[in-house]
Motif scaffolding. Structure first.
Motif, PDB file in Angstrom:
ATOM      1  N   THR A   1       1.149  -0.960  -0.255  1.00  0.00           N
ATOM      2  CA  THR A   1      -0.360   0.488  -0.087  1.00  0.00           C
ATOM      3  C   THR A   1       1.222   0.993   0.111  1.00  0.00           C
ATOM      4  O   THR A   1       2.321   1.062   0.489  1.00  0.00           O
ATOM      5  CB  THR A   1      -0.790  -0.141   1.229  1.00  0.00           C
TER       6      THR A   1
ATOM      7  N   GLU B   1      -4.060   6.075  -1.052  1.00  0.00           N
ATOM      8  CA  GLU B   1      -4.167   4.778  -0.761  1.00  0.00           C
ATOM      9  C   GLU B   1      -3.729   4.361   0.681  1.00  0.00           C
ATOM     10  O   GLU B   1      -2.523   4.400   0.793  1.00  0.00           O
ATOM     11  CB  GLU B   1      -3.555   3.685  -1.730  1.00  0.00           C
ATOM     12  N   CYS B   2      -4.181   3.177   1.509  1.00  0.00           N
ATOM     13  CA  CYS B   2      -3.829   3.129   2.620  1.00  0.00           C
ATOM     14  C   CYS B   2      -4.607   1.530   3.171  1.00  0.00           C
ATOM     15  O   CYS B   2      -5.548   1.256   2.674  1.00  0.00           O
ATOM     16  CB  CYS B   2      -4.111   4.377   3.709  1.00  0.00           C
ATOM     17  N   VAL B   3      -3.847   1.474   4.200  1.00  0.00           N
ATOM     18  CA  VAL B   3      -3.864   0.197   5.133  1.00  0.00           C
ATOM     19  C   VAL B   3      -3.831   0.021   6.856  1.00  0.00           C
ATOM     20  O   VAL B   3      -3.020   1.224   6.461  1.00  0.00           O
ATOM     21  CB  VAL B   3      -3.260  -0.931   4.513  1.00  0.00           C
TER      22      VAL B   3
ATOM     23  N   CYS C   1       5.146  -0.978   2.383  1.00  0.00           N
ATOM     24  CA  CYS C   1       4.699  -0.109   1.738  1.00  0.00           C
ATOM     25  C   CYS C   1       5.393   1.549   1.333  1.00  0.00           C
ATOM     26  O   CYS C   1       6.634   0.877   1.753  1.00  0.00           O
ATOM     27  CB  CYS C   1       4.241   1.081   3.407  1.00  0.00           C
TER      28      CYS C   1
END
Length: 395
Positions: free
Chosen positions: A7, A31-33, A156
């Protein structure tokens, strides 16, 4: 739910800081988690802060998380100070150009943000236990975590640690560059929840020879109250009657005010500390909220400082996406630390002015009373308190 392997921004911690950052990034198209070690019920029931600054409310509204807040939160235009059986109200709007605060518990903020995240946001994984963050100095830092019984990795572009004081992300900042500043206070807060309407429309901060007391609330029917107690106090040693009697004595003021009593539903002791870890970033790893700083709760700054951190960070990531500039990310630590230290100073001032240190003598007590007299007599001193309490500008 699909578990991603990579991500843009990996967010460790699904408390208010991590959830707000995820919401802001989602709205910017970044975008992220989010990886949260606890289950959803725990996060939504975890009792913490309850006062929101104007800037925090503004960003919750602009991010789409303000609907229930506007419907249910209690708007406060001031606080009351009590000392020497006297009282004085600090009027926020008149002293700050219209700023105020909201009583809306952290649990409710988390519920609102979780609902939005699960409805249309980025992946949010509960019971995802992060073990380590590696590669802060590389362009692909890696988060090692366990989820649903399996060891996993998430690569990431950037990692943000919103995992609190005891989280693992701070360890990704090498000890050779990390500086910590800390003060542990020689007293704690004994907090209770009671099923009784608050005895005041606004918060009451009381200085007393017996120790500090705070009258707060969670709703029009639920009171939240605190007593200063020695470190290591066992709540089981306090009966409900003793708690109410002690609160009554510390809030005592001339003029016939009455403390409403009711069933106490929860008791707990909160140790108090001030803590800052510098810098708040290293390589591609960033720290936000309690992962980087702790304040004593007297100034109502903890949750609001965390919100300010992620607002600055979200702006920086939006700048990176839109203009390809890393200037905001590079300035993140210095930008946030200016506000952090101001909040540390204010929280320390409020704590030192209102609490009775076990080692203090009559001279120190007279200094406290002199300071409170000054706030009551001087619009300038009152404005300094009001501006810090209602919240300074972000960035």
């Amino acid at each position: 739910m699909h578990t991603p392997n990579h991500t843009t921004v990996g967010i460790i911690g699904g408390g208010p800081a991590g959830l707000l950052l995820a919401r802001l990034l989602h709205r910017s198209g970044v975008e992220c988690v989010v990886l949260e070690s606890r289950d959803r019920d725990y996060v939504e029931q975890r009792q913490r802060a309850g006062i929101l600054e104007q800037s925090t409310v503004d960003v919750l509204r602009s991010s789409g998380a303000g609907e229930r807040l506007d419907r249910e939160a209690l708007v406060h235009d001031g606080i009351e100070l009590r000392w020497d059986r006297r009282s004085h109200r600090i009027d926020f709007p008149s002293l700050t150009g219209g700023r105020r605060v909201w009583v809306y518990a952290q649990t409710e903020v988390c519920k609102d943000l979780i609902a939005l995240q699960l409805e249309d946001g980025a992946p949010l994984l509960f019971e995802a236990h992060v073990r380590a963050v590696e590669g802060a100095d590389t362009d692909r830092p890696v988060v090692h975590y366990t989820h649903e019984g399996q060891d996993r990795t998430l690569t990431c572009d950037y990692v943000v640690g919103c995992d609190g004081f005891h989280g693992v992300t701070r360890d990704a900042v090498p000890e050779r560059v990390r500086r910590t500043y800390e003060r542990v206070y020689p007293y704690s807060w004994f907090g209770v929840l009671a099923d009784v309407p608050p005895s005041s429309d606004e918060l009451v901060y009381a200085h007393s020879p017996r120790g500090f007391a705070l009258l707060s609330m969670r709703s029009p029917t639920v009171s939240r109250l605190y007593l200063q107690v020695p470190n290591g106090t066992d709540p089981a040693g306090w009966t409900d009657e003793r708690i109410w009697d002690e609160l009554d004595a510390r809030f005592a003021v001339d003029g016939g005010w009455t403390l409403k009593r009711g069933p106490i539903t929860s008791k707990g002791v909160l140790p108090m500390r001030s803590f800052v870890s510098e810098p708040m970033s290293h390589g591609r790893v960033f720290l936000a909220g309690d992962a980087a700083h702790i304040v004593p709760p007297t100034g109502a700054k903890g949750l609001n400082l965390a919100a300010a951190d992620v607002i600055v960070l979200a702006r920086a990531f939006a700048e990176l996406k839109e203009a390809g500039s890393t200037a905001g990310l590079e300035a993140y630590s210095a930008t946030c630390l200016r506000r952090v230290w101001r909040a540390e100073h204010f929280s320390s001032f409020m704590t030192g002015t209102l609490h009775t240190d076990p080692a203090q003598g009559p001279f120190e007590t007279r200094l406290q009373i002199s300071q409170l007299d000054r706030i009551a007599a001087s619009p300038h001193a009152a404005a300094e308190l009001a501006e810090n309490y209602a919240g300074l500008p972000i960035g």
